[in-house]
Write a protein that holds these residues in place. Sequence first.
Motif, PDB file in Angstrom:
ATOM      1  N   ILE A 146      45.997  -5.286  56.675  1.00 41.67           N
ATOM      2  CA  ILE A 146      45.584  -6.698  56.796  1.00 41.67           C
ATOM      3  C   ILE A 146      46.666  -7.657  56.300  1.00 41.67           C
ATOM      4  O   ILE A 146      46.727  -8.807  56.710  1.00 41.67           O
ATOM      5  N   SER A 147      47.548  -7.153  55.420  1.00 42.16           N
ATOM      6  CA  SER A 147      48.651  -8.011  54.955  1.00 42.16           C
ATOM      7  C   SER A 147      49.601  -8.369  56.099  1.00 42.16           C
ATOM      8  O   SER A 147      50.325  -9.351  56.018  1.00 42.16           O
ATOM      9  N   ALA A 148      49.604  -7.550  57.148  1.00 40.64           N
ATOM     10  CA  ALA A 148      50.493  -7.803  58.277  1.00 40.64           C
ATOM     11  C   ALA A 148      49.805  -8.588  59.391  1.00 40.64           C
ATOM     12  O   ALA A 148      50.417  -8.855  60.422  1.00 40.64           O
ATOM     13  N   CYS A 149      48.533  -8.954  59.190  1.00 41.04           N
ATOM     14  CA  CYS A 149      47.827  -9.779  60.176  1.00 41.04           C
ATOM     15  C   CYS A 149      48.148 -11.257  59.945  1.00 41.04           C
ATOM     16  O   CYS A 149      48.581 -11.646  58.863  1.00 41.04           O
ATOM     17  N   ASP A 150      47.901 -12.057  60.965  1.00 40.70           N
ATOM     18  CA  ASP A 150      48.184 -13.487  60.822  1.00 40.70           C
ATOM     19  C   ASP A 150      47.130 -14.181  59.953  1.00 40.70           C
ATOM     20  O   ASP A 150      47.471 -15.028  59.128  1.00 40.70           O
ATOM     21  N   MET A 151      45.876 -13.818  60.186  1.00 46.21           N
ATOM     22  CA  MET A 151      44.797 -14.412  59.403  1.00 46.21           C
ATOM     23  C   MET A 151      43.799 -13.327  59.043  1.00 46.21           C
ATOM     24  O   MET A 151      43.670 -12.336  59.752  1.00 46.21           O
ATOM     25  N   ARG A 152      43.077 -13.544  57.962  1.00 41.91           N
ATOM     26  CA  ARG A 152      42.101 -12.582  57.468  1.00 41.91           C
ATOM     27  C   ARG A 152      40.771 -13.291  57.217  1.00 41.91           C
ATOM     28  O   ARG A 152      40.748 -14.356  56.595  1.00 41.91           O
ATOM     29  N   TYR A 153      39.683 -12.685  57.679  1.00 43.73           N
ATOM     30  CA  TYR A 153      38.326 -13.178  57.440  1.00 43.73           C
ATOM     31  C   TYR A 153      37.496 -11.985  57.000  1.00 43.73           C
ATOM     32  O   TYR A 153      37.791 -10.854  57.378  1.00 43.73           O
ATOM     33  N   CYS A 154      36.445 -12.233  56.204  1.00 41.60           N
ATOM     34  CA  CYS A 154      35.652 -11.080  55.771  1.00 41.60           C
ATOM     35  C   CYS A 154      34.188 -11.457  55.565  1.00 41.60           C
ATOM     36  O   CYS A 154      33.811 -12.630  55.652  1.00 41.60           O
ATOM     37  N   THR A 155      33.373 -10.458  55.311  1.00 42.00           N
ATOM     38  CA  THR A 155      31.988 -10.675  54.918  1.00 42.00           C
ATOM     39  C   THR A 155      31.941 -10.757  53.390  1.00 42.00           C
ATOM     40  O   THR A 155      32.868 -10.303  52.708  1.00 42.00           O
ATOM     41  N   GLN A 156      30.836 -11.287  52.894  1.00 41.67           N
ATOM     42  CA  GLN A 156      30.738 -11.423  51.443  1.00 41.67           C
ATOM     43  C   GLN A 156      30.645 -10.066  50.752  1.00 41.67           C
ATOM     44  O   GLN A 156      31.015  -9.931  49.591  1.00 41.67           O
ATOM     45  N   ASP A 157      30.155  -9.076  51.481  1.00 41.68           N
ATOM     46  CA  ASP A 157      30.053  -7.759  50.842  1.00 41.68           C
ATOM     47  C   ASP A 157      31.301  -6.910  51.065  1.00 41.68           C
ATOM     48  O   ASP A 157      31.290  -5.713  50.816  1.00 41.68           O
ATOM     49  N   ALA A 158      32.358  -7.526  51.562  1.00 43.04           N
ATOM     50  CA  ALA A 158      33.593  -6.771  51.731  1.00 43.04           C
ATOM     51  C   ALA A 158      34.126  -6.370  50.350  1.00 43.04           C
ATOM     52  O   ALA A 158      33.788  -6.997  49.337  1.00 43.04           O
ATOM     53  N   LYS A 159      34.922  -5.326  50.339  1.00 45.92           N
ATOM     54  CA  LYS A 159      35.454  -4.812  49.079  1.00 45.92           C
ATOM     55  C   LYS A 159      36.902  -4.405  49.305  1.00 45.92           C
ATOM     56  O   LYS A 159      37.175  -3.516  50.100  1.00 45.92           O
TER      57      LYS A 159
ATOM     58  N   ASN B 123      40.818 -16.164  54.662  1.00 44.60           N
ATOM     59  CA  ASN B 123      40.589 -17.598  54.874  1.00 44.60           C
ATOM     60  C   ASN B 123      39.149 -17.975  54.550  1.00 44.60           C
ATOM     61  O   ASN B 123      38.889 -19.045  54.011  1.00 44.60           O
ATOM     62  N   ARG B 124      38.210 -17.058  54.889  1.00 45.56           N
ATOM     63  CA  ARG B 124      36.817 -17.354  54.652  1.00 45.56           C
ATOM     64  C   ARG B 124      36.008 -16.077  54.542  1.00 45.56           C
ATOM     65  O   ARG B 124      36.302 -15.105  55.229  1.00 45.56           O
ATOM     66  N   ALA B 125      35.001 -16.108  53.671  1.00 38.36           N
ATOM     67  CA  ALA B 125      34.065 -14.994  53.573  1.00 38.36           C
ATOM     68  C   ALA B 125      32.738 -15.455  54.153  1.00 38.36           C
ATOM     69  O   ALA B 125      32.216 -16.506  53.745  1.00 38.36           O
ATOM     70  N   TYR B 126      32.213 -14.707  55.098  1.00 40.60           N
ATOM     71  CA  TYR B 126      30.968 -15.097  55.768  1.00 40.60           C
ATOM     72  C   TYR B 126      29.789 -14.300  55.216  1.00 40.60           C
ATOM     73  O   TYR B 126      29.956 -13.199  54.679  1.00 40.60           O
ATOM     74  N   GLU B 127      28.580 -14.849  55.429  1.00 41.43           N
ATOM     75  CA  GLU B 127      27.339 -14.221  54.976  1.00 41.43           C
ATOM     76  C   GLU B 127      27.253 -12.749  55.344  1.00 41.43           C
ATOM     77  O   GLU B 127      27.005 -11.885  54.517  1.00 41.43           O
ATOM     78  N   ASN B 128      27.455 -12.498  56.620  1.00 42.48           N
ATOM     79  CA  ASN B 128      27.277 -11.120  57.100  1.00 42.48           C
ATOM     80  C   ASN B 128      28.158 -10.879  58.316  1.00 42.48           C
ATOM     81  O   ASN B 128      28.869 -11.774  58.770  1.00 42.48           O
ATOM     82  N   ARG B 129      28.105  -9.688  58.821  1.00 36.55           N
ATOM     83  CA  ARG B 129      28.996  -9.304  59.905  1.00 36.55           C
ATOM     84  C   ARG B 129      28.789 -10.172  61.139  1.00 36.55           C
ATOM     85  O   ARG B 129      29.761 -10.564  61.802  1.00 36.55           O
TER      86      ARG B 129
END
Lengths: 269, 269, 269, 269, 269, 269
Positions: F125-138, F189-195
């Motif tokens: 993911i460090s080599a991606c342009d942007m990163r987004y995730c869910t709140q339960d990501a780890k 960039n942002r963590a979302y509620e769920n998938r």
Amino acid sequence: MNNKYFKVSIENYIAEVSFNRPDKANSLNEDGWWELRSTFEALHENNEVRVIILTGEGKHFCAGMDLQVLMNLQQFSTDCEARKRERLRKFILDLQASISSMEQCRKPVLAAIQGSCIGGGVDIISACDMRYCTQDAKFSIREIDLGLVADMGTMQRLPTILNPGFMAELAYTGRNVSGKEAQQIGLVNRAYENREEMMENVRGIARTIAAKSPLVIRGTKEMLLYKRDNSVANSLDVMATWNAAMLMSRDIMEAFQSYMEKRPPVYKD
Amino acid sequence: MNNKYFKVSIENYIAEVSFNRPDKANSLNEDGWWELRSTFEALHENNEVRVIILTGEGKHFCAGMDLQVLMNLQQFSTDCEARKRERLRKFILDLQASISSMEQCRKPVLAAIQGSCIGGGVDIISACDMRYCTQDAKFSIREIDLGLVADMGTMQRLPTILNPGFMAELAYTGRNVSGKEAQQIGLVNRAYENREEMMENVRGIARTIAAKSPLVIRGTKEMLLYKRDNSVANSLDVMATWNAAMLMSRDIMEAFQSYMEKRPPVYKD
Amino acid sequence: MNNKYFKVSIENYIAEVSFNRPDKANSLNEDGWWELRSTFEALHENNEVRVIILTGEGKHFCAGMDLQVLMNLQQFSTDCEARKRERLRKFILDLQASISSMEQCRKPVLAAIQGSCIGGGVDIISACDMRYCTQDAKFSIREIDLGLVADMGTMQRLPTILNPGFMAELAYTGRNVSGKEAQQIGLVNRAYENREEMMENVRGIARTIAAKSPLVIRGTKEMLLYKRDNSVANSLDVMATWNAAMLMSRDIMEAFQSYMEKRPPVYKD
Amino acid sequence: MNNKYFKVSIENYIAEVSFNRPDKANSLNEDGWWELRSTFEALHENNEVRVIILTGEGKHFCAGMDLQVLMNLQQFSTDCEARKRERLRKFILDLQASISSMEQCRKPVLAAIQGSCIGGGVDIISACDMRYCTQDAKFSIREIDLGLVADMGTMQRLPTILNPGFMAELAYTGRNVSGKEAQQIGLVNRAYENREEMMENVRGIARTIAAKSPLVIRGTKEMLLYKRDNSVANSLDVMATWNAAMLMSRDIMEAFQSYMEKRPPVYKD
Amino acid sequence: MNNKYFKVSIENYIAEVSFNRPDKANSLNEDGWWELRSTFEALHENNEVRVIILTGEGKHFCAGMDLQVLMNLQQFSTDCEARKRERLRKFILDLQASISSMEQCRKPVLAAIQGSCIGGGVDIISACDMRYCTQDAKFSIREIDLGLVADMGTMQRLPTILNPGFMAELAYTGRNVSGKEAQQIGLVNRAYENREEMMENVRGIARTIAAKSPLVIRGTKEMLLYKRDNSVANSLDVMATWNAAMLMSRDIMEAFQSYMEKRPPVYKD
Amino acid sequence: MNNKYFKVSIENYIAEVSFNRPDKANSLNEDGWWELRSTFEALHENNEVRVIILTGEGKHFCAGMDLQVLMNLQQFSTDCEARKRERLRKFILDLQASISSMEQCRKPVLAAIQGSCIGGGVDIISACDMRYCTQDAKFSIREIDLGLVADMGTMQRLPTILNPGFMAELAYTGRNVSGKEAQQIGLVNRAYENREEMMENVRGIARTIAAKSPLVIRGTKEMLLYKRDNSVANSLDVMATWNAAMLMSRDIMEAFQSYMEKRPPVYKD
């Protein structure tokens, strides 16, 4: 290796690669450029090869770009000027990559130059480790007379070889440089009387290199390449890490043992 | 151009710029330095000029800084030591910018050096593209004997021309280098018998360059300058983008057409 | 200074440092390397010294690393391969630091080389400011024949001195370079007939340097070192700041005054 | 200063510069760009100015490039495609230089942003030292929607301000960023309730800066700029040389004295 | 270790180093600076230490430079202005080296900051690996109010930590930053309620680190430091060489084995 | 594309690439790494693709390196320690190249991360342009617990994303970072509620990008990549040359025309 534009022979860990289009003064058409790359990528991997001599069949070393390639530039035309240039940029990057394959090949490449070495031929020898020629060799950054800036490495690698005053003179005037002058200004290590003498000597140097530890030769090429574009301090640091990994080898043992036993070392790879 | 310290003549796309204060061995006072800059900025823009020869009226090329300038350093005095040094720093940056104008001028600059070229004269020729001299020329990094480090480019640009061993020897001792030695150590491309021979040859080189595509000459100077301070990889990338923009030109067409029609090319600008 | 492996004498602001293990061809064992560093760190601080000549007692300049050091590499062994390499890396960094002490010494270091200068000897002279030799001197990057990549600076500093074609040839083949060839390829500034002539001339150069402003010599060494690893633009900027601080000195006054009074300047430090 | 597109007022060492074309949302036509440069070059020299606030008359900060400029691109057309691009390249370099004048101005520049700041407006604020805005401010790298890559600094300076993930998102989508989000992602230091509050606070910060030693402020800006593009080690070295020249000042004395005398310091320049 | 200005305790591989001059708000006089260096050089070598916590005795973390040091600047006076500045430059370089010893120490350094951290204190924490503070901590680049540019690393290392907009604001205004704001702008990783909570948490982090492979921790610090000042491509290359040497370790075996055996790993060093 | 470890679907210029080994938490074995590269090289060339979403099938994004790969390290064993390390180095370089293919792919890559993203997953993911995730990501730089330094890019690219204090904390402790914290520290960039919410939003961003000029998107990615490792000045110069070639496009015309015609632009490629 199924080559068309290059002749390749391998013996005693030495590969001889020859431009093989003598009727066209060994100029390279598009396929020739891609073959240059595939040839050196194969030599890079080939364990039977420890050093490479690059020379030319026939009278000349290499007359550079086949003009047909330039004539084909319209292939890049589309109805969008920017996309045309995007394609052209990619084409130039691909040609550069072809030549860079010689630099990334982890074996020393010795250019043995007779007759003409012009245009793209100069880009090519600039990416070799060492350059040797005959006295009747003739070098020229001919691109100026084609109305374009040499874009495959001459402007980037030759300045690391030549004094900037000569670099500029040759780049601006496109004038011929004889084998003798080439030696004087450091473009080649040595200019020999004739082709036979050159090949004998260059093969002798190649044999010397082939008899050394291939592991050390690879490390040497890597470290010299790293230094070229980095500060002394950074390069020293990298050197220490390199030898932390690579110093204690079978070859260092063989070097000591053969020395004790007063016999030439034999390095397996 | 209304010049006082430099004589400028333009003919056949060639500008000849001469230091013109022969009674002071062509040393430069403060106004002389600013005129150097305005002169080269004007030549940079002048479409009638494609190549520049820099030489000196009278017996010497340039004796460097007029000592009066050093004597005027007290002009920087204020009641604050730091502000004095701020002003001095700005003054040095301005002098450097004056010399850098030759490097930023997009036309090749050929120095033709007779007699003395000392102190600031060496800073100046270090920023030229090529250097030629007479056998009786005399070079010296004289600043050491004035009790100061040369600060207008000699310490920054000459190391890209000379072997570091010679660079150090000349910088530490301030000794004289003859025209002949200058050629041997690469400080000049060639040392000629006398001024006539030098000027004839340098003008010949200038004519050759003036007959080339000015577009390609500009691109060549730009690319060589970029390479000087950047890695090979970065410079290759920039080269590809440059030619994506600049390769397909009227001049490449003229080069081909004139070649087909067996006539010399004529490049308009 | 209580030296064992180096002889140090100081007179008239000139220090002569000699490798002093002639029965071992002046090779350096581990203690020798640490003494090299302590010697140059002391000279760095010593106000009685303005310039340093490095030479060798006996027939040879320096045969490089005492093989005993390589034999002792097992000292790094532990039951963890990685930690062994960590220690080896540190050892290499320490050896490099030993040689770098010559570069960081703020006085010019002149190598005067007779007889053999091989292996570590080449790493050492690469870190000197200037190099001079006798015609019967013999240089060799011998590490290739020991089965290892030279890791104390040869691969990092010699490429700033030599043409890359020669650098590669010498590094890959380990062949001998004579004093005469060393001069031709720029490895030394000059090759002299014999040791007496060399020492006389090198001492002459040292006397010249010792008579200059030590402040300016220090600034010159600093600026040349900075330029080696930085762009021209950055180096010019640093130069301006340097002289903002260091230009207005007692020495610039003495230079002027002595010139007016037609006497040699006397610089106190 | 005879300004047309910018309003400039100077009081108590603080210059307020306002985009002054509110009927065009403070977009800049070609003359506006050149005036931006001349304005900041004048402020650079003006000793009555120690800090600069950049803001906009009317509802918006700056809508960027007047589309008329893009429409005028045909002005670069000639019968040579390459020369057209040479001219275009020069034009872009000139626009970049206009914005860089804010960076090279030796006084801190504080952007105070209300309403729209889009396209070229973002290039401009990226070159300011600090950025503040109102909550209803609206930022956008709008160039993506004009079919071109922002080429006046946004792609070069904004990545030093923003996290690369946000940089990419904003550059690829061209979406609006509110004042509040701008604060969250670090595009501005603070978003204020409304214009009055913003101006009051920004003027407060400006007053604080104007009361500091202008010598130290200049040195700080210079050192931060140097660090941005250089390694920590190099920057530390330059810092030491800088303070060798600039530390011992009238201002350090005044700072001590005023502290002793329990009064605010008064720095003359 | 015989410390005077720092208290050092070592337990369970964790060293706690405390500024120990609480009656002077833990400001550092000259001897204090040299002790900072000797302390960290000793910790660098000490195998009983795997991680370091830097904190302050008493109410404050560190009030920076003892003003006595600035008052002593006249010690550099001589009858030569340039030599005075040479000495001052050396003094600054020495102070910088003192702080750099924390960066070169191959163990992570965690700053735990309570109370005031101003001036030189900010230079110091900028060289730590991680920073934590209490909510009532107070940070300030106070040098601006002393009439000088912070020259021991704040201007060089803090810009790698802070957004440039905040960096500039703090450097130009010298204003106080609270613990809470410090967390918001990334100056610290976390601001804790009070000292107890902070120490408990920081010690917890230290314990976690002390339980990891010290070999891997060292490699991690080295690689992060390399990356900070080098390109991604170069850093990847160096990373590969590093792990070629250091990957296959006793620790990787222990990590696997302990995982299999469902027990915590025990790393010997 | 005949994929085994990745699922690839392409629609409306958007490619969705999913790790597809959910029973192994989407860890990558050796073949998986090579497929990652071939997948992105194909997408690089595919004109039907303008933007890429990288996500994971099943519960987790990617658990990083399949431990089997580490267990296979003995494959590098030979009777020469150095050659073993040469092979290991090549293997690491190949793995790095696999991840770098995402960076060299000329289309934006958006990572959409749910569940675990550990070890090699972080390199990716460090080599991606942007990163987004869910709140339960780890997220976790788990390599520290495997007894090795993460060598596929985390140590080289993540420091350009994270504040160095957090970078160090995560690298030294290997601790988990939740989706919420990931947003706070700028890892995403942002963590979302769920998938579902995440995918809906990320697809929305992708659609926005796919509707832009692909020519401009390519140029933007290229310029941001160039800036990351180069100075502002150099990057501005390259930017000007780039737009000299690429500004005048069909897309700039379409952007204007569609604006005039009040319709969305339609960019052909």
